[in-house]
Design an enzyme around this catalytic site. Structure first.
Site, mmCIF file in Angstrom:
data_model
loop_
_atom_site.group_PDB
_atom_site.id
_atom_site.type_symbol
_atom_site.label_atom_id
_atom_site.label_comp_id
_atom_site.label_asym_id
_atom_site.label_seq_id
_atom_site.Cartn_x
_atom_site.Cartn_y
_atom_site.Cartn_z
ATOM 1 N N GLU A 122 24.346 75.273 37.005
ATOM 2 C CA GLU A 122 25.596 74.810 37.612
ATOM 3 C C GLU A 122 26.627 75.888 37.385
ATOM 4 O OE1 GLU A 122 25.025 70.208 36.003
ATOM 5 O OE2 GLU A 122 26.918 71.255 35.707
ATOM 6 N N ASP A 137 37.246 68.003 31.231
ATOM 7 C CA ASP A 137 36.647 68.930 30.276
ATOM 8 C C ASP A 137 37.321 68.899 28.920
ATOM 9 O OD1 ASP A 137 34.471 70.261 31.661
ATOM 10 O OD2 ASP A 137 36.021 70.947 33.045
#
Lengths: 416, 263
Positions: free
Chosen positions: B49, B60
């Protein structure tokens, strides 16, 4: 005057301007957010839709506004300030007189009640200037909710007094040290907390932005401002204002007062954005004037961004307007031409800040001073027959450090 | 037929889960990220990815936030992404891109899909785009034959798992914990339950991510998932050395081949 108490009418009645059921105002709004939080915003929608037609909820909210928040807030004519606005009559909607010193209390009391109904025990919030953080900490103290406030590190320095206030009220204040260390980063951090703790935590968003249903319910909790102001101005002068002016960061106080007049086509709705050093520089926060469509913090709206879609930092002397996004309904009102948006520079806002203090004995928040500066411009354009209603969204006590620096009001600068 | 079917078919034939490694493009530099991704491909990642660094990465944790900031400070531009994807394909690897939605919107959804497909990318993972808002992307991905990987979470209702399954192509990304990215010591016990629920709605492969950092954890996930997704641990290893990236990849690759029942 009791604009809030009746089921099916008043503050929580559906309007022709409501979003569709997935939160879209035209192409704006919606839910651009992680799947992990969809269940939480769905739950909030369900509870809000029940609450807005529940007589018990409406009565409790109305009681808190009246007996705790000090509503209705006054409408004060600023007769001497009018000279600086081309002689136009200027009326101030005194949200500065609410408990905690700004309009923010309307929304936090509503959302804190919803939090209790959802059975959640913990509230998180973001804050820029600290007004929303203080209001949230206040409501949590009143309703026995745990409270965590995320605040950009830069803002904790600009607004140290409000940090102390929140802590005194029992909230935990967490300085956010990532990104630009201002409001947008505080929202990022609050969203990260929410994803991890959504089972027992409500994110008490402070402005009419974010994913559906926040833009709808925050607006509705603030509609009381416009409803009261419309009744008051008709009582005082027997006619509607020509212009309603309000500052726009995320846009909650503006959307609240605009809605009182949105179906009066002769009333111009004007939002004043933070122009910082000027919109031809890169130091401003005039999202609706200079931003581009984008998704930020859960909604499609105008966003300040570079050509790669990276969000750019906003700059304003006012911590409360220092935000690169804006509530989606404002993007819609701009597009359909129902509201207009103009930038006001730091210098113009600070001039209005001083003028209102000296002419009327009212020290406004620097946020609200943007609306006052807008009223000065518009008044000069329209002349003395005009009536301008300004939402004085907050008081300026919290801004004394900034004022001391700007005007040189310290001991050495004491020349007047 | 999805673009990623061959990857998962081969892993299934070998009786194991796929190892899926994440790295932000441009971290620490554009060339540096190409080197690291090549090492990941060479030493055992079945799929990579490629992350698109974004200024406001709300899903995140600190590790990937800091990496994204560093990439942006070093001058990373969205157009650099496609070169990074191309370099993975040139090294014989398979790449999808993981990105927040606003940079795609600004680039243009259709143009982004076209350029990603031209670079040899196979699909897109969209952590802050749900199918409800994805009409443009669904059309563009169909047009350019790209897979679209939406996320499901432990909080997703059956209705939403169903909607997300029907809207996805390639695989479904199951977030194993409620929280942001970042290596964790213990594999969440929410993950097996979520994967079980997903399987009642679809035969599509399910990748599980958020928190994995060791071969032992990978082995636990491999017992019930079709793909094991590792992100922050690769970012940390990339900051260390190519040898660390290689060692981590090999440890994880062993893990996905030695499935054990969760503790």
């Amino acid at each position: 005057m009791s604009p809030t108490g009746t089921v099916g009418s008043g503050q929580f009645a559906p309007t022709p301007h409501d979003p569709d059921e997935r939160g879209h105002f035209g192409p704006w709004g919606g839910r651009y957010m992680p799947e992990a939080l969809i269940a939480a915003v769905d739950e909030l929608s369900v509870f809000y839709e029940k609450a807005r037609v529940d007589p018990e909820f409406l009565a409790e909210f109305a009681r808190l506004l009246k007996d705790y928040a000090n509503r209705p807030s006054l409408l004060t004519e600023a007769k001497k300030f009018s000279r600086h606005a081309g002689g136009a009559r200027v009326f101030l909607k005194r949200e500065d007189l609410n408990h905690t010193g700004s309009h923010k209390i309307n929304n936090v009391l509503g959302q804190a009640l919803l939090t209790k109904r959802m059975g959640k025990k913990r509230v998180i919030a973001e804050t820029g200037a600290g007004q929303h953080g203080v209001a949230t900490a206040t409501a949590c103290a009143l309703m026995d909710l745990d409270c965590v406030v995320y605040m950009g590190e830069v803002d904790t320095e600009r607004q140290a007094l409000n940090v102390a206030r929140m802590r005194l009220l029992g909230a935990e204040v967490i300085p956010v040290k990532t990104g630009s260390r201002t409001l947008k980063d505080a929202i990022n951090e609050a969203l990260r907390d929410w994803v991890a703790n959504v089972d027992d935590t409500h994110y008490l968003l402070g402005t009419a932005a974010g994913p559906h249903p926040f833009p709808l319910l925050v607006r509705d909790f603030h509609r009381v401002i416009g409803i009261e102001a419309r009744i008051q101005i008709l009582e005082q002068i027997g006619r509607l204002p020509d212009v309603v002016a309000a500052c726009v960061g995320g846009g909650s106080n503006a959307i609240g007062i605009f809605h009182g007049f949105i179906d009066d086509p002769a009333v111009r709705l004007v939002g004043l954005e933070p122009g910082g050093d000027g919109i031809d520089t890169d130091r401003h926060g005039a999202t609706l004037t200079k931003g581009l469509p984008g998704s930020l913090h859960g909604a499609m709206s105008y966003v300040m961004q570079d050509e790669d879609g990276q969000i750019t930092e906003a700059h304003s002397i006012s911590a409360g307007l220092d935000y690169p996004g804006v509530g989606p309904e404002h993007s819609h009102l701009k597009d359909i031409g129902r509201a207009e948006y103009r930038p006001v520079t730091d210098a113009e806002a600070m001039e209005a800040f001083a003028l209102l203090s000296r002419t009327e004995g009212i020290i406004p928040a620097i946020e609200s001073s943007h609306a006052l500066a807008g009223a000065m411009q518009i008044g000069r354009e329209l002349g003395e027959d005009a009536v301008i209603l300004v939402n004085l969204s907050g008081r300026g006590d919290k801004d004394m450090d900034t004022a001391v620096k700007w005007f040189g009001l310290g001991v050495e600068g004491e020349t007047r | 037929m999805s673009r990623l079917d061959p990857v998962f078919d081969r892993c299934r034939a070998e009786g194991r889960a796929a190892l899926i490694g994440y790295l932000p493009a441009g971290y620490p530099t554009v060339e540096g990220s190409k080197d690291t991704l090549r090492t990941m491909v060479d030493s055992g990642c079945d799929l990579v990815e490629v992350g698109l660094p974004f200024s406001d990465p709300v899903m995140d944790g600190p590790t990937i936030q800091v990496a994204a900031e560093q990439a942006l400070r070093a001058g990373f531009r969205v157009r650099d992404l496609f070169g990074v994807v191309e370099s993975v394909a040139a090294a014989g690897g398979k790449a999808v891109v993981m990105t927040y939605w606003n940079p795609v919107l600004r680039y243009g959804v259709e143009r982004f899909a076209r350029d990603l497909a031209a670079a040899g990318g196979l699909g897109l993972i969209t952590p802050d785009l749900v199918p409800d808002e994805a009409a443009d992307w669904i059309a563009a991905s169909d047009e350019h034959d790209l897979d679209r990987i939406f996320l499901v979470a432990p909080s997703s209702t059956e209705e939403r798992i169903d909607l997300t399954s029907k809207s996805s192509r390639g695989f479904l990304y199951a977030t194993s914990v409620m929280g942001v990215t970042g290596a964790r010591d213990v594999v969440s016990n929410l993950a097996p339950e979520l994967v079980k629920r997903v399987r009642e709605h679809t035969d599509m492969p399910v990748g599980v991510g958020l928190g994995v950092r060791s071969g032992a954890q990978a082995a636990e996930l491999a017992a019930f998932a079709d793909g094991v997704i590792v992100g922050s641990a690769f970012v940390t290893a990339a900051a260390d050395s190519p040898a660390a990236v290689r060692a981590l990849t090999e440890d994880l690759a062993t893990g996905v081949r030695s499935a054990v029942a969760p503790a």
